[in-house]
Design a protein around this motif. Structure first.
Motif, PDB file in Angstrom:
ATOM      1  N   LEU A 114       0.840  -1.193   0.000  1.00 36.10           N
ATOM      2  CA  LEU A 114       0.000   0.000   0.000  1.00 36.10           C
ATOM      3  C   LEU A 114       0.873   1.240   0.000  1.00 36.10           C
ATOM      4  O   LEU A 114       1.862   1.305   0.740  1.00 36.10           O
ATOM      5  CB  LEU A 114      -0.867   0.044   1.256  1.00 36.10           C
ATOM      6  CG  LEU A 114      -2.026  -0.913   1.339  1.00 36.10           C
ATOM      7  CD1 LEU A 114      -2.614  -0.890   2.744  1.00 36.10           C
ATOM      8  CD2 LEU A 114      -3.083  -0.537   0.323  1.00 36.10           C
ATOM      9  N   LEU A 115       0.505   2.212  -0.799  1.00 38.00           N
ATOM     10  CA  LEU A 115       1.153   3.522  -0.800  1.00 38.00           C
ATOM     11  C   LEU A 115       0.065   4.561  -0.568  1.00 38.00           C
ATOM     12  O   LEU A 115      -0.956   4.560  -1.263  1.00 38.00           O
ATOM     13  CB  LEU A 115       1.849   3.797  -2.136  1.00 38.00           C
ATOM     14  CG  LEU A 115       2.973   2.837  -2.515  1.00 38.00           C
ATOM     15  CD1 LEU A 115       3.454   3.144  -3.924  1.00 38.00           C
ATOM     16  CD2 LEU A 115       4.119   2.936  -1.535  1.00 38.00           C
ATOM     17  N   ILE A 116       0.286   5.424   0.406  1.00 37.45           N
ATOM     18  CA  ILE A 116      -0.695   6.450   0.734  1.00 37.45           C
ATOM     19  C   ILE A 116       0.037   7.778   0.834  1.00 37.45           C
ATOM     20  O   ILE A 116       1.050   7.877   1.529  1.00 37.45           O
ATOM     21  CB  ILE A 116      -1.392   6.155   2.077  1.00 37.45           C
ATOM     22  CG1 ILE A 116      -2.067   4.784   2.029  1.00 37.45           C
ATOM     23  CG2 ILE A 116      -2.383   7.255   2.418  1.00 37.45           C
ATOM     24  CD1 ILE A 116      -2.575   4.307   3.376  1.00 37.45           C
ATOM     25  N   THR A 117      -0.471   8.784   0.133  1.00 35.95           N
ATOM     26  CA  THR A 117       0.101  10.125   0.232  1.00 35.95           C
ATOM     27  C   THR A 117      -1.005  11.119   0.551  1.00 35.95           C
ATOM     28  O   THR A 117      -2.157  10.932   0.170  1.00 35.95           O
ATOM     29  CB  THR A 117       0.798  10.570  -1.072  1.00 35.95           C
ATOM     30  OG1 THR A 117      -0.164  10.622  -2.123  1.00 35.95           O
ATOM     31  CG2 THR A 117       1.932   9.630  -1.444  1.00 35.95           C
ATOM     32  N   ALA A 118      -0.619  12.169   1.253  1.00 38.62           N
ATOM     33  CA  ALA A 118      -1.573  13.220   1.614  1.00 38.62           C
ATOM     34  C   ALA A 118      -0.800  14.397   2.174  1.00 38.62           C
ATOM     35  O   ALA A 118       0.404  14.303   2.452  1.00 38.62           O
ATOM     36  CB  ALA A 118      -2.572  12.715   2.647  1.00 38.62           C
ATOM     37  N   VAL A 119      -1.501  15.497   2.360  1.00 38.08           N
ATOM     38  CA  VAL A 119      -0.885  16.639   3.025  1.00 38.08           C
ATOM     39  C   VAL A 119      -0.647  16.266   4.482  1.00 38.08           C
ATOM     40  O   VAL A 119      -1.337  15.415   5.053  1.00 38.08           O
ATOM     41  CB  VAL A 119      -1.767  17.910   2.916  1.00 38.08           C
ATOM     42  CG1 VAL A 119      -1.840  18.399   1.488  1.00 38.08           C
ATOM     43  CG2 VAL A 119      -3.147  17.682   3.500  1.00 38.08           C
ATOM     44  N   GLY A 159       5.686  17.594  -1.149  1.00 39.82           N
ATOM     45  CA  GLY A 159       4.895  17.441  -2.354  1.00 39.82           C
ATOM     46  C   GLY A 159       5.145  18.633  -3.255  1.00 39.82           C
ATOM     47  O   GLY A 159       5.202  19.775  -2.785  1.00 39.82           O
ATOM     48  N   LEU A 160       5.329  18.393  -4.514  1.00 41.73           N
ATOM     49  CA  LEU A 160       5.591  19.464  -5.469  1.00 41.73           C
ATOM     50  C   LEU A 160       4.530  19.473  -6.545  1.00 41.73           C
ATOM     51  O   LEU A 160       4.076  18.422  -7.001  1.00 41.73           O
ATOM     52  CB  LEU A 160       6.959  19.306  -6.121  1.00 41.73           C
ATOM     53  CG  LEU A 160       8.153  19.345  -5.175  1.00 41.73           C
ATOM     54  CD1 LEU A 160       9.422  18.966  -5.906  1.00 41.73           C
ATOM     55  CD2 LEU A 160       8.291  20.719  -4.564  1.00 41.73           C
ATOM     56  N   LYS A 161       4.113  20.663  -6.960  1.00 43.82           N
ATOM     57  CA  LYS A 161       3.166  20.799  -8.054  1.00 43.82           C
ATOM     58  C   LYS A 161       3.714  21.837  -9.019  1.00 43.82           C
ATOM     59  O   LYS A 161       4.012  22.966  -8.634  1.00 43.82           O
ATOM     60  CB  LYS A 161       1.797  21.246  -7.545  1.00 43.82           C
ATOM     61  CG  LYS A 161       0.780  21.407  -8.661  1.00 43.82           C
ATOM     62  CD  LYS A 161      -0.579  21.807  -8.143  1.00 43.82           C
ATOM     63  CE  LYS A 161      -1.541  21.962  -9.296  1.00 43.82           C
ATOM     64  NZ  LYS A 161      -2.849  22.452  -8.849  1.00 43.82           N
ATOM     65  N   ASN A 190       5.217  24.726  -6.616  1.00 41.36           N
ATOM     66  CA  ASN A 190       4.684  24.889  -5.269  1.00 41.36           C
ATOM     67  C   ASN A 190       5.043  23.669  -4.432  1.00 41.36           C
ATOM     68  O   ASN A 190       4.906  22.547  -4.886  1.00 41.36           O
ATOM     69  CB  ASN A 190       3.154  25.030  -5.322  1.00 41.36           C
ATOM     70  CG  ASN A 190       2.740  26.211  -6.165  1.00 41.36           C
ATOM     71  OD1 ASN A 190       3.296  27.289  -6.054  1.00 41.36           O
ATOM     72  ND2 ASN A 190       1.765  26.001  -7.024  1.00 41.36           N
ATOM     73  N   GLU A 191       5.507  23.919  -3.205  1.00 51.37           N
ATOM     74  CA  GLU A 191       5.854  22.844  -2.284  1.00 51.37           C
ATOM     75  C   GLU A 191       4.792  22.732  -1.206  1.00 51.37           C
ATOM     76  O   GLU A 191       4.281  23.736  -0.715  1.00 51.37           O
ATOM     77  CB  GLU A 191       7.199  23.108  -1.613  1.00 51.37           C
ATOM     78  CG  GLU A 191       8.385  22.896  -2.503  1.00 51.37           C
ATOM     79  CD  GLU A 191       9.709  22.955  -1.741  1.00 51.37           C
ATOM     80  OE1 GLU A 191       9.703  23.009  -0.494  1.00 51.37           O
ATOM     81  OE2 GLU A 191      10.739  22.957  -2.404  1.00 51.37           O
ATOM     82  N   THR A 192       4.491  21.500  -0.822  1.00 48.88           N
ATOM     83  CA  THR A 192       3.527  21.232   0.233  1.00 48.88           C
ATOM     84  C   THR A 192       4.123  20.224   1.194  1.00 48.88           C
ATOM     85  O   THR A 192       4.702  19.218   0.760  1.00 48.88           O
ATOM     86  CB  THR A 192       2.226  20.643  -0.360  1.00 48.88           C
ATOM     87  OG1 THR A 192       1.725  21.537  -1.341  1.00 48.88           O
ATOM     88  CG2 THR A 192       1.179  20.435   0.707  1.00 48.88           C
ATOM     89  N   ASP A 193       3.992  20.468   2.492  1.00 50.40           N
ATOM     90  CA  ASP A 193       4.411  19.479   3.477  1.00 50.40           C
ATOM     91  C   ASP A 193       3.442  18.310   3.393  1.00 50.40           C
ATOM     92  O   ASP A 193       2.231  18.470   3.552  1.00 50.40           O
ATOM     93  CB  ASP A 193       4.418  20.073   4.884  1.00 50.40           C
ATOM     94  CG  ASP A 193       5.521  21.105   5.066  1.00 50.40           C
ATOM     95  OD1 ASP A 193       6.560  20.987   4.396  1.00 50.40           O
ATOM     96  OD2 ASP A 193       5.346  22.011   5.894  1.00 50.40           O
TER      97      ASP A 193
END
Length: 101
Positions: free
Chosen positions: A4-9, A35-37, A54-57
């Motif tokens: 399983l791989l799970i990603t989120a803020v 996280g980069l967008k 944009n970077e997100t923790d």
């Protein structure tokens, strides 16, 4: 066996731990990631951050688990995402493990 791989803020870290517990996934690992967008395709006036990248923790969870637990976790994540008023969601993927040792 499934991976399983799970990603989120990062703000969803505790909720993900609770979802894993509800799905009876006993062992898992996680780490903080950036996280980069790439927003270079967006109009600059609609880009709130004012830059192209944009970077997100964020957090990345991963777990080896039995396939019986996977569907339940997918349903729990889908229910969680439906309740969110924000644009952020929990993202989940599963990979089949052909061989492990």
């Amino acid at each position: 066996m499934k991976l399983l791989l799970i990603t989120a803020v990062k703000e969803f870290e505790n909720q993900i731990k609770q979802l894993l517990k509800k799905a009876t996934v006993q062992s898992f690992s996680y780490q903080e990631v950036k996280g980069l967008k790439n927003s270079s395709g967006e109009a600059i006036e609609s880009n709130w951050f004012g830059s192209e990248i944009n970077e997100t923790d964020s957090v990345l969870f991963y777990a080896f688990t039995a396939k019986e637990k996977v569907e339940n976790l997918f349903e729990l994540v889908a229910d969680f995402n439906k309740e969110q008023e924000s644009l952020s969601h929990i993202h989940i993927a599963v990979l089949t493990i052909e061989k492990s040792n």
